[in-house]
Enzyme design. Structure first.
Site, PDB file in Angstrom:
ATOM      1  N   GLU A  43       1.167  -1.292  -0.444  1.00 28.86           N
ATOM      2  CA  GLU A  43       0.563   0.267   0.161  1.00 28.86           C
ATOM      3  C   GLU A  43       0.460   0.982  -0.112  1.00 28.86           C
ATOM      4  O   GLU A  43       1.656   1.877   0.195  1.00 28.86           O
ATOM      5  CB  GLU A  43      -0.740  -0.310   1.326  1.00 28.86           C
ATOM      6  CG  GLU A  43      -1.630  -1.196   0.953  1.00 28.86           C
ATOM      7  CD  GLU A  43      -2.480  -1.018   2.190  1.00 28.86           C
ATOM      8  OE1 GLU A  43      -3.433  -0.276   2.906  1.00 28.86           O
ATOM      9  OE2 GLU A  43      -3.120  -2.682   2.612  1.00 28.86           O
ATOM     10  N   HIS A  82      -9.174   9.080   3.499  1.00 29.65           N
ATOM     11  CA  HIS A  82      -9.131   8.002   2.879  1.00 29.65           C
ATOM     12  C   HIS A  82      -9.104   8.964   1.641  1.00 29.65           C
ATOM     13  O   HIS A  82      -9.992   9.227   1.177  1.00 29.65           O
ATOM     14  CB  HIS A  82      -9.587   7.004   2.500  1.00 29.65           C
ATOM     15  CG  HIS A  82      -8.451   5.824   2.354  1.00 29.65           C
ATOM     16  ND1 HIS A  82      -9.025   5.291   1.123  1.00 29.65           N
ATOM     17  CD2 HIS A  82      -7.929   4.856   2.419  1.00 29.65           C
ATOM     18  CE1 HIS A  82      -8.384   4.491   0.565  1.00 29.65           C
ATOM     19  NE2 HIS A  82      -7.938   3.973   1.760  1.00 29.65           N
ATOM     20  N   ARG A  87      -0.676   8.723   2.216  1.00 23.53           N
ATOM     21  CA  ARG A  87      -2.090   8.650   1.596  1.00 23.53           C
ATOM     22  C   ARG A  87      -2.360  10.662   1.921  1.00 23.53           C
ATOM     23  O   ARG A  87      -3.147  10.927   0.857  1.00 23.53           O
ATOM     24  CB  ARG A  87      -3.240   8.117   2.586  1.00 23.53           C
ATOM     25  CG  ARG A  87      -4.366   7.479   2.846  1.00 23.53           C
ATOM     26  CD  ARG A  87      -4.810   6.056   3.993  1.00 23.53           C
ATOM     27  NE  ARG A  87      -3.904   5.215   3.657  1.00 23.53           N
ATOM     28  CZ  ARG A  87      -5.318   4.471   4.016  1.00 23.53           C
ATOM     29  NH1 ARG A  87      -5.427   5.159   5.242  1.00 23.53           N
ATOM     30  NH2 ARG A  87      -4.459   3.302   3.851  1.00 23.53           N
ATOM     31  N   HIS A 126     -11.682   9.207   7.417  1.00 23.69           N
ATOM     32  CA  HIS A 126     -11.076   8.048   7.238  1.00 23.69           C
ATOM     33  C   HIS A 126     -10.592   7.717   8.732  1.00 23.69           C
ATOM     34  O   HIS A 126     -11.173   6.248   9.634  1.00 23.69           O
ATOM     35  CB  HIS A 126     -10.485   7.613   5.941  1.00 23.69           C
ATOM     36  CG  HIS A 126      -9.966   5.979   6.236  1.00 23.69           C
ATOM     37  ND1 HIS A 126     -11.261   5.074   6.316  1.00 23.69           N
ATOM     38  CD2 HIS A 126      -8.948   5.318   6.149  1.00 23.69           C
ATOM     39  CE1 HIS A 126     -10.506   3.814   6.158  1.00 23.69           C
ATOM     40  NE2 HIS A 126      -9.009   3.851   6.476  1.00 23.69           N
ATOM     41  N   ARG A 136      -0.933   8.804   9.055  1.00 29.21           N
ATOM     42  CA  ARG A 136      -0.498   7.095   9.748  1.00 29.21           C
ATOM     43  C   ARG A 136      -0.385   6.683   8.388  1.00 29.21           C
ATOM     44  O   ARG A 136      -1.255   6.611   7.509  1.00 29.21           O
ATOM     45  CB  ARG A 136      -2.279   6.625  10.370  1.00 29.21           C
ATOM     46  CG  ARG A 136      -2.310   5.204  10.555  1.00 29.21           C
ATOM     47  CD  ARG A 136      -3.520   4.659  10.731  1.00 29.21           C
ATOM     48  NE  ARG A 136      -4.796   5.057   9.453  1.00 29.21           N
ATOM     49  CZ  ARG A 136      -5.592   3.958   9.050  1.00 29.21           C
ATOM     50  NH1 ARG A 136      -4.588   2.885   9.345  1.00 29.21           N
ATOM     51  NH2 ARG A 136      -5.954   4.333   7.992  1.00 29.21           N
TER      52      ARG A 136
END
Ligand code: FAD
Ligand code: SIN
Length: 532
Positions: free
Chosen positions: A117, A239, A285, A346, A381
């Site tokens: 990811e 997100h 992200r 998110h 994160r």
């Protein structure tokens, strides 16, 4: 299972039945009596919806240092190195523990199949197809049942019992919680040697979110009201890719799709990420979400598109069956057409401040999972580090748990006082204020911020919170009212932290200070009693 008595005493009261709460409960079960309470059905929470998987050092080309470094880079200078080290190093053992409970992760040639990811330099995400959370939650609940852990559903913790508020002498400590039974409307007093907040996140504070309805920030709000330190609330992770469809509520399109080469395009079909970051679709992200937001605003498009058509349909069906089927339900065949996507709220990186064993600043209160701020995530994160955090800190907190001696003070804790509270007759007030909080947070405190917008949000929230407080004490407490009050408190904490940060860093981006100020990277800590 039997309902709560009007007054109960327990060693470990666990509020929340997701990955963090159940990990704690399973370990603590041998150390004293455990009671797990969940706000709705016991499986409902973010854990259940996790898609991508759990990041850990599991592959032959990986090592602890690489996972630590990736986490630190994503965290934009604010991760606490000790929290990162502990999480990364204890990760593989926690994955083995899940395997021992029967979690069926995907395998390839006998080894765990690992996905990749954004922000990860290696393939290191263990997963069960694209429904990892469902599989983890299933196995944890089955293990709790096998060990006789008592779990009660539809129990809404309203407030923590703090010794200070109960008028008991000595330093403030937490003695349990007041709990509302959704069916009967009665409020019980549950006294506990240790109260464990595992209540998850707060995505519902924003109008658009990937989170389930239970994510209303109850734990953060209750802890703050009870005098615990709270930090880094300005770092709300958006997100990059939720399905954009008028009827699709909160459906996530996993980052694992970009890990398999998915390309983000605008409505004209142009792949735009290379204009924003050299890592393109696999940048952390915060960068991808901001890039999509900027591209949509630049062109006036109402969504971006994630193109997976480079992969054959059998591969998509094999690896992403849930996403494939859900997109199909909404008329999108991802094997032949790009998926319309938008960013949505998110994950809450901040929360209740804890040490490396989940202990908060108030004795008797532990916080684990998304409700906590352990220092692992810093300003942003890293994908798939949160299930891992719930596992590691749930376990660590339980290892330290010991039944506290129950003093005579428990008998002096008053039951919930409903006063002259009337039956609520104006549901419309709750609905209106709920909508207003979420919309103003989306419009004024979203992906890109300014001081002016934050001040507007602050002024509106002050008024709303006053109105909600008055309503709260006039009428009987209902689950909706509890959640509304918590959402408004959490919104205020987010705005307050955002106003204090005079720089852009990680997930907090403000046009007034577009660059990080590296002279003194710091957490934004709201100390007990600082705000009303
Ligand atoms: P949750 O699992 O959210 O559980 C919270 C619990 O608290 C629930 O049982 C709820 O009923 C209870 N509760 C809340 N308030 C109260 C109250 N007042 N009284 C009583 N009970 C209460 N992370 C990853 O690492 N990998 C992923 O692939 C991933 N995918 C995700 C996909 C989606 C769609 C979402 C929403 C999140 C995803 N995340 C992922 C994030 C991750 O799922 C969460 O951070 C994590 O599951 C949180 O676990 P938790 O135990 O802290 O809380
Ligand atoms: C995803 O599958 O994209 C979610 C992963 C996460 O939130 O960590």
């Amino acid at each position: 299972m039997s309902a709560l008595a009007a007054r109960e005493t327990i060693d470990f009261l666990v509020l929340g039945g997701g990955v963090a709460g159940l990990s704690f409960a399973l370990e603590a079960a041998g150390r004293g009596s455990v009671l797990v309470l969940t706000k709705r059905v016991r499986s409902e929470g973010s854990t259940q919806y996790a898609q991508g998987g759990i990041a850990s050092v599991l592959g032959p080309d990986d090592d602890f240092q690489k996972h630590v470094d990736d986490t630190l880079v994503a965290g934009a200078g604010l991760c606490h190195r000790d929290a990162v080290e502990v999480t990364v190093r204890e990760g593989p053992e926690r994955i083995r523990w899940l395997l021992s409970l029967g979690v069926e992760f995907d395998r390839q040639g006998g080894e765990l199949h690992l996905t990749r990811e954004g922000g990860h330099s290696r393939r290191r995400v263990a997963h069960a197809k694209d429904t990892t959370g469902r599989e983890v939650e299933r196995a944890l609940l089955a293990a709790c049942d096998a060990r006789g852990v008592r779990i009660l559903e539809d129990q809404v913790a309203v407030d923590l019992v703090s010794s200070a508020k109960a008028g008991l002498p000595g330093p403030n400590r937490i003695l349990g919680a007041y709990v509302l039974d959704r069916a009967s409307g009665e409020i019980s007093t549950v006294l506990a040697g240790q109260t464990v907040l595992a209540t998850g996140g707060a995505g519902k504070v924003y109008l658009y979110t990937s989170n389930p309805d239970v994510a209303t920030g109850d734990g953060v709000a209750m802890a703050w009201r009870a005098g615990a330190a709270v930090a880094n609330m300005e770092f709300f992770q958006f997100h990059p890719t939720c399905l954009f469809h008028p009827l699709a509520k909160s459906f996530l399109i996993s980052e694992a799709l970009r890990g398999e080469g998915g390309i983000l395009r605008n409505r004209a079909g142009e792949a735009f990420m290379s204009r924003y970051d050299p890592r393109k679709e696999l940048a952390p992200r915060d960068i991808v979400a901001r890039s999509i937001d900027a591209e949509m605003k630049r062109r006036g498009d109402e969504s971006a598109f994630l193109d997976m058509t480079h992969l054959p349909k059998p591969f998509l069906l094999e690896h992403f069956p849930n996403i494939y089927a859900t997109c199909r339900e909404y008329g999108v065949d991802m094997a032949v057409q790009p998926i319309p996507v938008v960013p949505a709220a998110h994950y809450l990186c901040g929360g209740v401040v804890t040490d490396l064993d989940g202990q908060t600043s108030v004795p008797g209160l532990v916080a684990i999972g998304e409700v906590s701020c352990t220092g692992l995530h810093g300003a942003n994160r890293l994908a798939s580090n949160s299930l891992l955090e719930g596992l590691v800190f749930g376990h660590r907190a339980a290892l330290r748990a010991a039944p506290a001696p129950r003093g005579a003070e428990a008998a002096r804790v008053p039951d919930w006082n409903p006063g002259n509270a009337l039956d609520p007759d104006e549901g419309v007030v709750v609905a209106q204020n709920w909508e207003e909080v979420r919309r103003l947070m989306w419009n004024y405190v979203g992906i890109v911020r300014t001081g002016k917008r934050l001040t507007r949000a602050h002024t509106r929230l002050e008024l709303l919170r006053r109105e909600i407080r008055e309503y709260y004490w006039q009428y009987k407490v209902t689950p909706d009212l509890v959640e509304l009050r918590n959402l408004a408190d959490v919104a205020m904490l987010i705005v307050e932290c955002a106003r204090r940060r005079k720089e852009s860093r990680g997930l907090h981006y403000t046009l007034d200070y577009p660059k990080p100020d590296d002279r003194e990277p710091h957490d934004t800590v709201i100390a007990p009693g600082e705000l009303a």
